[in-house]
Write a protein that holds these residues in place. Structure first.
Motif, PDB file in Angstrom:
ATOM      1  N   ARG A  22       0.833  -1.202   0.000  1.00  0.00           N
ATOM      2  CA  ARG A  22       0.000   0.000   0.000  1.00  0.00           C
ATOM      3  C   ARG A  22       0.872   1.259   0.000  1.00  0.00           C
ATOM      4  O   ARG A  22       1.958   1.259   0.569  1.00  0.00           O
ATOM      5  CB  ARG A  22      -0.919   0.029   1.229  1.00  0.00           C
ATOM      6  CG  ARG A  22      -2.028  -1.015   1.156  1.00  0.00           C
ATOM      7  CD  ARG A  22      -3.010  -0.855   2.300  1.00  0.00           C
ATOM      8  NE  ARG A  22      -4.116  -1.789   2.178  1.00  0.00           N
ATOM      9  CZ  ARG A  22      -5.202  -1.576   1.443  1.00  0.00           C
ATOM     10  NH1 ARG A  22      -5.319  -0.438   0.767  1.00  0.00           N
ATOM     11  NH2 ARG A  22      -6.167  -2.468   1.386  1.00  0.00           N
ATOM     12  N   CYS A  23       0.360   2.302  -0.595  1.00  0.00           N
ATOM     13  CA  CYS A  23       1.082   3.588  -0.631  1.00  0.00           C
ATOM     14  C   CYS A  23       1.122   4.184   0.770  1.00  0.00           C
ATOM     15  O   CYS A  23       0.108   4.208   1.479  1.00  0.00           O
ATOM     16  CB  CYS A  23       0.397   4.558  -1.589  1.00  0.00           C
ATOM     17  SG  CYS A  23       1.109   6.209  -1.584  1.00  0.00           S
TER      18      CYS A  23
ATOM     19  N   GLY B 226       2.693   2.500 -10.782  1.00  0.00           N
ATOM     20  CA  GLY B 226       3.253   2.633 -12.109  1.00  0.00           C
ATOM     21  C   GLY B 226       4.758   2.675 -12.003  1.00  0.00           C
ATOM     22  O   GLY B 226       5.318   2.642 -10.904  1.00  0.00           O
ATOM     23  N   LEU B 227       5.443   2.741 -13.140  1.00  0.00           N
ATOM     24  CA  LEU B 227       6.902   2.789 -13.146  1.00  0.00           C
ATOM     25  C   LEU B 227       7.380   4.110 -13.739  1.00  0.00           C
ATOM     26  O   LEU B 227       6.849   4.561 -14.754  1.00  0.00           O
ATOM     27  CB  LEU B 227       7.468   1.635 -13.968  1.00  0.00           C
ATOM     28  CG  LEU B 227       7.527   0.252 -13.305  1.00  0.00           C
ATOM     29  CD1 LEU B 227       8.039  -0.762 -14.300  1.00  0.00           C
ATOM     30  CD2 LEU B 227       8.411   0.296 -12.072  1.00  0.00           C
ATOM     31  N   THR B 228       8.373   4.720 -13.088  1.00  0.00           N
ATOM     32  CA  THR B 228       8.991   5.927 -13.642  1.00  0.00           C
ATOM     33  C   THR B 228       9.989   5.513 -14.711  1.00  0.00           C
ATOM     34  O   THR B 228      10.277   4.323 -14.903  1.00  0.00           O
ATOM     35  CB  THR B 228       9.706   6.726 -12.555  1.00  0.00           C
ATOM     36  OG1 THR B 228      10.835   5.970 -12.098  1.00  0.00           O
ATOM     37  CG2 THR B 228       8.784   7.009 -11.379  1.00  0.00           C
ATOM     38  N   ASP B 229      10.545   6.491 -15.420  1.00  0.00           N
ATOM     39  CA  ASP B 229      11.563   6.203 -16.419  1.00  0.00           C
ATOM     40  C   ASP B 229      12.810   5.585 -15.816  1.00  0.00           C
ATOM     41  O   ASP B 229      13.634   5.007 -16.514  1.00  0.00           O
ATOM     42  CB  ASP B 229      11.942   7.488 -17.170  1.00  0.00           C
ATOM     43  CG  ASP B 229      10.820   7.930 -18.097  1.00  0.00           C
ATOM     44  OD1 ASP B 229       9.907   7.110 -18.332  1.00  0.00           O
ATOM     45  OD2 ASP B 229      10.865   9.084 -18.553  1.00  0.00           O
TER      46      ASP B 229
ATOM     47  N   TYR C  78       8.892   2.457  -8.546  1.00  0.00           N
ATOM     48  CA  TYR C  78       7.444   2.436  -8.417  1.00  0.00           C
ATOM     49  C   TYR C  78       6.940   3.796  -7.923  1.00  0.00           C
ATOM     50  O   TYR C  78       7.556   4.399  -7.038  1.00  0.00           O
ATOM     51  CB  TYR C  78       7.011   1.355  -7.424  1.00  0.00           C
ATOM     52  CG  TYR C  78       7.233  -0.055  -7.926  1.00  0.00           C
ATOM     53  CD1 TYR C  78       6.353  -0.627  -8.837  1.00  0.00           C
ATOM     54  CD2 TYR C  78       8.311  -0.813  -7.475  1.00  0.00           C
ATOM     55  CE1 TYR C  78       6.548  -1.928  -9.296  1.00  0.00           C
ATOM     56  CE2 TYR C  78       8.512  -2.106  -7.929  1.00  0.00           C
ATOM     57  CZ  TYR C  78       7.630  -2.657  -8.847  1.00  0.00           C
ATOM     58  OH  TYR C  78       7.825  -3.927  -9.304  1.00  0.00           O
ATOM     59  N   TYR C  79       5.815   4.260  -8.494  1.00  0.00           N
ATOM     60  CA  TYR C  79       5.168   5.464  -7.998  1.00  0.00           C
ATOM     61  C   TYR C  79       3.660   5.232  -7.988  1.00  0.00           C
ATOM     62  O   TYR C  79       3.114   4.459  -8.783  1.00  0.00           O
ATOM     63  CB  TYR C  79       5.515   6.694  -8.850  1.00  0.00           C
ATOM     64  CG  TYR C  79       4.785   6.774 -10.166  1.00  0.00           C
ATOM     65  CD1 TYR C  79       3.623   7.537 -10.296  1.00  0.00           C
ATOM     66  CD2 TYR C  79       5.263   6.106 -11.288  1.00  0.00           C
ATOM     67  CE1 TYR C  79       2.961   7.618 -11.503  1.00  0.00           C
ATOM     68  CE2 TYR C  79       4.601   6.176 -12.492  1.00  0.00           C
ATOM     69  CZ  TYR C  79       3.443   6.941 -12.593  1.00  0.00           C
ATOM     70  OH  TYR C  79       2.770   7.021 -13.785  1.00  0.00           O
ATOM     71  N   CYS C  80       2.998   5.880  -7.040  1.00  0.00           N
ATOM     72  CA  CYS C  80       1.560   5.720  -6.869  1.00  0.00           C
ATOM     73  C   CYS C  80       0.835   6.551  -7.923  1.00  0.00           C
ATOM     74  O   CYS C  80       1.052   7.764  -8.031  1.00  0.00           O
ATOM     75  CB  CYS C  80       1.134   6.147  -5.469  1.00  0.00           C
ATOM     76  SG  CYS C  80      -0.646   6.040  -5.176  1.00  0.00           S
ATOM     77  N   THR C  81      -0.035   5.909  -8.693  1.00  0.00           N
ATOM     78  CA  THR C  81      -0.779   6.634  -9.732  1.00  0.00           C
ATOM     79  C   THR C  81      -1.899   7.478  -9.145  1.00  0.00           C
ATOM     80  O   THR C  81      -2.476   8.314  -9.826  1.00  0.00           O
ATOM     81  CB  THR C  81      -1.384   5.641 -10.744  1.00  0.00           C
ATOM     82  OG1 THR C  81      -2.256   4.738 -10.042  1.00  0.00           O
ATOM     83  CG2 THR C  81      -0.301   4.847 -11.447  1.00  0.00           C
TER      84      THR C  81
ATOM     85  N   CYS D 281      -1.611   9.338  -5.921  1.00  0.00           N
ATOM     86  CA  CYS D 281      -1.091  10.587  -5.322  1.00  0.00           C
ATOM     87  C   CYS D 281       0.279  10.965  -5.856  1.00  0.00           C
ATOM     88  O   CYS D 281       0.872  11.943  -5.404  1.00  0.00           O
ATOM     89  CB  CYS D 281      -1.048  10.472  -3.801  1.00  0.00           C
ATOM     90  SG  CYS D 281       0.153   9.267  -3.200  1.00  0.00           S
ATOM     91  N   HIS D 282       0.826  10.164  -6.791  1.00  0.00           N
ATOM     92  CA  HIS D 282       2.130  10.430  -7.425  1.00  0.00           C
ATOM     93  C   HIS D 282       3.288  10.363  -6.434  1.00  0.00           C
ATOM     94  O   HIS D 282       4.317  11.009  -6.620  1.00  0.00           O
ATOM     95  CB  HIS D 282       2.123  11.785  -8.148  1.00  0.00           C
ATOM     96  CG  HIS D 282       1.114  11.880  -9.222  1.00  0.00           C
ATOM     97  ND1 HIS D 282       1.251  11.257 -10.440  1.00  0.00           N
ATOM     98  CD2 HIS D 282      -0.097  12.506  -9.249  1.00  0.00           C
ATOM     99  CE1 HIS D 282       0.201  11.493 -11.193  1.00  0.00           C
ATOM    100  NE2 HIS D 282      -0.652  12.246 -10.489  1.00  0.00           N
ATOM    101  N   ASN D 283       3.127   9.609  -5.381  1.00  0.00           N
ATOM    102  CA  ASN D 283       4.192   9.415  -4.406  1.00  0.00           C
ATOM    103  C   ASN D 283       5.217   8.437  -4.979  1.00  0.00           C
ATOM    104  O   ASN D 283       4.867   7.339  -5.414  1.00  0.00           O
ATOM    105  CB  ASN D 283       3.577   8.884  -3.108  1.00  0.00           C
ATOM    106  CG  ASN D 283       4.633   8.566  -2.085  1.00  0.00           C
ATOM    107  OD1 ASN D 283       5.630   9.256  -1.994  1.00  0.00           O
ATOM    108  ND2 ASN D 283       4.425   7.491  -1.325  1.00  0.00           N
ATOM    109  N   VAL D 284       6.500   8.822  -5.004  1.00  0.00           N
ATOM    110  CA  VAL D 284       7.564   7.992  -5.587  1.00  0.00           C
ATOM    111  C   VAL D 284       8.279   7.238  -4.477  1.00  0.00           C
ATOM    112  O   VAL D 284       8.713   7.836  -3.490  1.00  0.00           O
ATOM    113  CB  VAL D 284       8.568   8.845  -6.379  1.00  0.00           C
ATOM    114  CG1 VAL D 284       9.636   7.952  -7.015  1.00  0.00           C
ATOM    115  CG2 VAL D 284       7.847   9.646  -7.444  1.00  0.00           C
ATOM    116  N   THR D 285       8.419   5.907  -4.632  1.00  0.00           N
ATOM    117  CA  THR D 285       9.123   5.099  -3.633  1.00  0.00           C
ATOM    118  C   THR D 285      10.577   4.952  -4.020  1.00  0.00           C
ATOM    119  O   THR D 285      10.997   5.340  -5.119  1.00  0.00           O
ATOM    120  CB  THR D 285       8.487   3.699  -3.512  1.00  0.00           C
ATOM    121  OG1 THR D 285       8.794   2.966  -4.685  1.00  0.00           O
ATOM    122  CG2 THR D 285       6.977   3.797  -3.334  1.00  0.00           C
ATOM    123  N   GLU D 286      11.344   4.365  -3.122  1.00  0.00           N
ATOM    124  CA  GLU D 286      12.754   4.095  -3.401  1.00  0.00           C
ATOM    125  C   GLU D 286      12.938   2.678  -3.957  1.00  0.00           C
ATOM    126  O   GLU D 286      14.051   2.252  -4.234  1.00  0.00           O
ATOM    127  CB  GLU D 286      13.567   4.255  -2.113  1.00  0.00           C
ATOM    128  CG  GLU D 286      13.602   5.680  -1.577  1.00  0.00           C
ATOM    129  CD  GLU D 286      14.250   6.636  -2.552  1.00  0.00           C
ATOM    130  OE1 GLU D 286      15.193   6.241  -3.244  1.00  0.00           O
ATOM    131  OE2 GLU D 286      13.779   7.793  -2.638  1.00  0.00           O
TER     132      GLU D 286
END
Length: 523
Positions: A12-13, A22-25, A29-32, A34-39
C-alpha cells in the motif's frame, strides 16, 4: 511517467494507502493516485516496458543522477531553522553577543519544536504518516533542562562557527535528528518531505511557522538579552539586507532542493510590517509559554530615558530637552520596571513598543514647549531669530522654524533615496525556484535571460558603478558642529521658550490640548 499496471507489487502507498502502481523512467514504483515515488526499483528484463530507456541507464546512470538531483530528505522546520541560523549570525555581525544564538534563540526554537510537536517529544507529528524514527537518546520531559541530540548532520545547530576547541565541540547544543526510514518517500510536489502537508496544515492552538515569525523569534531573543536593537531597527536592517529575510532560502545548502509548495512557504515578496511583527512576537511568546523577561531598568538601552536621548540626537533637537523627557517619564510612570518588562504569561500579555513610546514622549515635550498649533511655534521662532541676530557671540536660542526647514530637507532627501531603493529592489532570487523538477531547465533558462537583459539595460541607463551595501548603523541621521551645510541644534538653548517661576523653570506656553472651538471662532 509511464503509467503501467504493475500487478506484482502489492504494497500500500504510505501516502494515500492505495494499491495502484506505475513505473517511472528510472524503474521506480510510484503511486498513480497521489504520485508518491518510492525508493523501490523494478528489475526490468524487457526494455519494451520502459520506452526510450536502456537497462544499463536504469540500473546505473539514471539512478545516480536521480539521487543527486533529489538531494537530502528535509522537513520544513529544518528550512526555517537554517534561516534562523542565518539571521542569528547576521545579528552577531551587527554586534549582538554570541549567547543570543547559542543559548537564547536555541532554547526558544527548541521549545517551539516541542510545543508544535515536531521534535523533543515521543510522538512527533511526522510519525503519523511518514513513519519517521526520532532519536530519543537523553530525551527529557523538562521544557528548559533537556538537551537532547536532535538534528541530522546536514542541519544547522546554533553553535559558534569557525575554529573551535575540542571542549567547545563536546558542549555544542544541537537540534532534532529526524531520520527517515528506508521506505520514506518524498513528495513530487515539493522539495521538502512535508511541503504539501505543511501548507495545508491548520491545527487549532498551534502557531504555524512563517517567514515573518522568524523575525518575531529574533526580536524575542533581542528583547530577552536587552540588546541595543529595537523592533524598528531590526526591520530597517532587514530592508537594508543586513539580516537575511527576502530570498533567504537561496542560502540553503545545494543538497536541500526547494521547489513546488516550498516556494509558497519560504519565498516572500513583501517587506515586514512593524505592527504585524509586533503582534506575532506576542503571539509566539504566548504560544511558547515563556516566563517573565529580564527587567528593563534605567540602565537598559530600551528604557525611555536612554531611547529619548538617542532619538533627540537623531532628530537634531537640543540636548536640554532630555531633562524634560525624563520628567515626563517620571510623572507618567512609564519608566517603571513592571510597566516596561515583558511578561507573556500575564493575564494581558503585551510588550511595550519601546521605540514608538520614546518618540511619543518627545512629541509630548514639543507640545509642552511649542503647543504645535501652527501659531505659537512660529511666534517663538521669530523671537529666537531676532535674539540670535543681536547676540551672535552667545549660545543661540533654539529656532523651531529653522530646525523644521533643516529637518524637512534632510528627511525628504532620505525618503527619496528610500523610495528609489525600494523601486529598484530585485525580488527574484539569484537561485531560481521552480514548481517541479520538469520546469527546472525552463526556469533556469529564463533566469539567465533576465540577468543578461538586466546587465544590458543597466549599462545603457546608468554607466556609474553600483554603490556597495551601506554599513549598518543605529543612527539614520548624524549631526555635527563641523558640518557647515546643515545646522546642528544639539547645543542650542531653550532659554527663549522657558521662563523662571520661583526657583524653577516653566514653559511660556501654558496650554497643551488643542481646542478646535477656538479655530472655528477665528474662521
Amino acid at each position: 511517467y509511464n503509467v503501467l499496471n504493475v500487478k506484482e507489487f502489492k504494497e500500500r502507498c504510505t501516502q494515500c494507502a492505495a494499491v495502484s502502481w506505475g513505473l517511472t523512467d528510472e524503474g521506480k514504483y510510484y503511486c498513480t493516485s497521489c504520485h508518491n515515488v518510492t525508493e523501490i526499483s523494478k528489475e526490468v528484463i524487457n526494455t519494451g516496458d520502459i520506452p526510450n530507456t536502456k537497462i544499463q541507464a536504469i540500473n546505473r546512470g539514471l539512478k545516480r543522477k536521480r539521487k543527486l538531483e533529489k538531494g537530502w530528505d528535509w522537513y520544513v522546520c529544518e528550512g526555517f531553522q537554517c534561516i534562523l541560523c542565518q539571521q542569528a549570525e547576521a545579528l552577531k555581525t551587527l554586534g549582538v553577543g554570541p549567547e543570543l544564538k547559542n543559548e537564547v534563540l536555541h532554547n526558544f526554537w527548541k521549545r517551539y519544536l516541542q510545543k508544535s510537536k515536531q521534535a523533543y517529544c515521543k510522538n512527533p507529528i511526522y510519525t503519523s504518516r511518514r513513519k519517521a524514527v526520532v532519536l530519543e537518546e537523553n530525551l527529557s520531559h523538562s521544557d528548559w533542562e533537556s538537551e537532547p541530540e536532535l538534528l541530522s548532520d546536514f542541519s544547522f545547530p546554533f553553535v559558534e562557527s569557525g575554529a573551535e576547541s575540542q571542549s567547545d565541540v563536546n558542549t555544542q547544543k544541537s537540534f532534532p535528528v529526524i531520520k527517515a526510514s528506508q521506505s520514506e518517500t518524498a513528495s513530487v510536489c515539493s522539495g521538502s518531505l512535508d511541503g504539501v502537508e505543511y501548507s495545508r496544515r491548520k491545527e487549532k492552538g498551534i502557531v504555524k511557522m512563517t517567514m515573518p515569525r522568524t523575525l518575531a523569534f529574533c526580536y524575542l531573543s533581542l528583547l530577552w538579552q536587552r540588546e541595543t536593537i529595537t523592533l524598528s531597527d531590526l526591520l530597517r536592517f532587514v530592508e537594508e539586507d543586513h539580516i537575511p529575510y527576502i530570498n533567504s532560502f537561496q542560502h540553503f545548502p545545494e543538497e536541500m532542493k526547494l521547489y513546488g509548495r516550498d516556494k509558497g512557504i519560504f519565498a516572500i515578496e513583501s517587506w515586514p510590517d512593524y505592527e504585524d511583527i509586533y503582534k506575532k512576537t506576542i503571539e509566539v511568546a504566548t504560544f511558547l509559554d515563556l516566563p517573565r523577561f529580564p527587567d528593563i531598568t534605567e540602565d537598559c538601552y530600551l528604557h525611555p530615558n536612554i531611547l529619548c536621548m538617542k532619538y533627540l540626537m537623531e532628530v537634531n533637537l537640543p540636548d536640554e530637552m532630555h531633562n524634560l523627557t525624563c520628567q515626563v517619564v517620571k510623572l507618567t510612570g512609564i519608566g517603571e520596571v513592571d510597566f516596561l518588562t515583558f511578561d507573556p504569561i500575564a493575564k494581558m500579555a503585551k510588550t511595550v513598543k519601546y521605540d514608538v513610546q520614546a518618540v511619543a514622549i518627545i512629541i509630548v515635550v514639543l507640545k509642552l514647549l511649542f503647543l504645535l498649533d501652527d501659531n505659537l511655534e512660529w511666534s517663538l521662532s521669530n523671537l529666537a531669530e531676532k535674539h540670535n541676530e543681536k547676540n551672535k557671540e552667545d549660545n543661540p536660542w533654539f529656532d523651531f522654524r529653522k530646525w523644521y526647514q533643516v529637518m524637512k530637507r534632510t528627511v525628504d532627501e532620505k525618503k527619496q533615496k528610500w523610495e528609489e531603493a525600494r523601486a529598484k529592489y530585485i525580488w527574484k532570487s539569484e537561485k531560481p525556484v521552480y514548481h517541479s523538477s520538469i520546469d527546472k531547465s525552463v526556469v533556469y533558462k529564463r533566469r539567465e535571460m533576465v540577468v543578461s537583459l538586466q546587465k544590458q539595460f543597466s549599462t545603457l541607463v546608468d554607466s556609474t558603478p553600483t554603490v556597495g551595501k551601506k554599513s549598518p548603523s543605529s543612527f539614520q541621521f548624524s549631526w555635527s558642529e563641523e558640518d557647515t551645510d546643515r545646522t546642528c541644534f544639539h547645543g542650542h538653548s531653550l532659554q527663549g521658550i522657558l521662563k523662571k517661576k520661583d526657583q524653577s523653570l516653566t514653559t511660556k506656553n501654558s496650554l497643551y490640548w488643542l481646542s478646535t472651538q477656538k479655530f472655528c471662532k477665528r474662521y
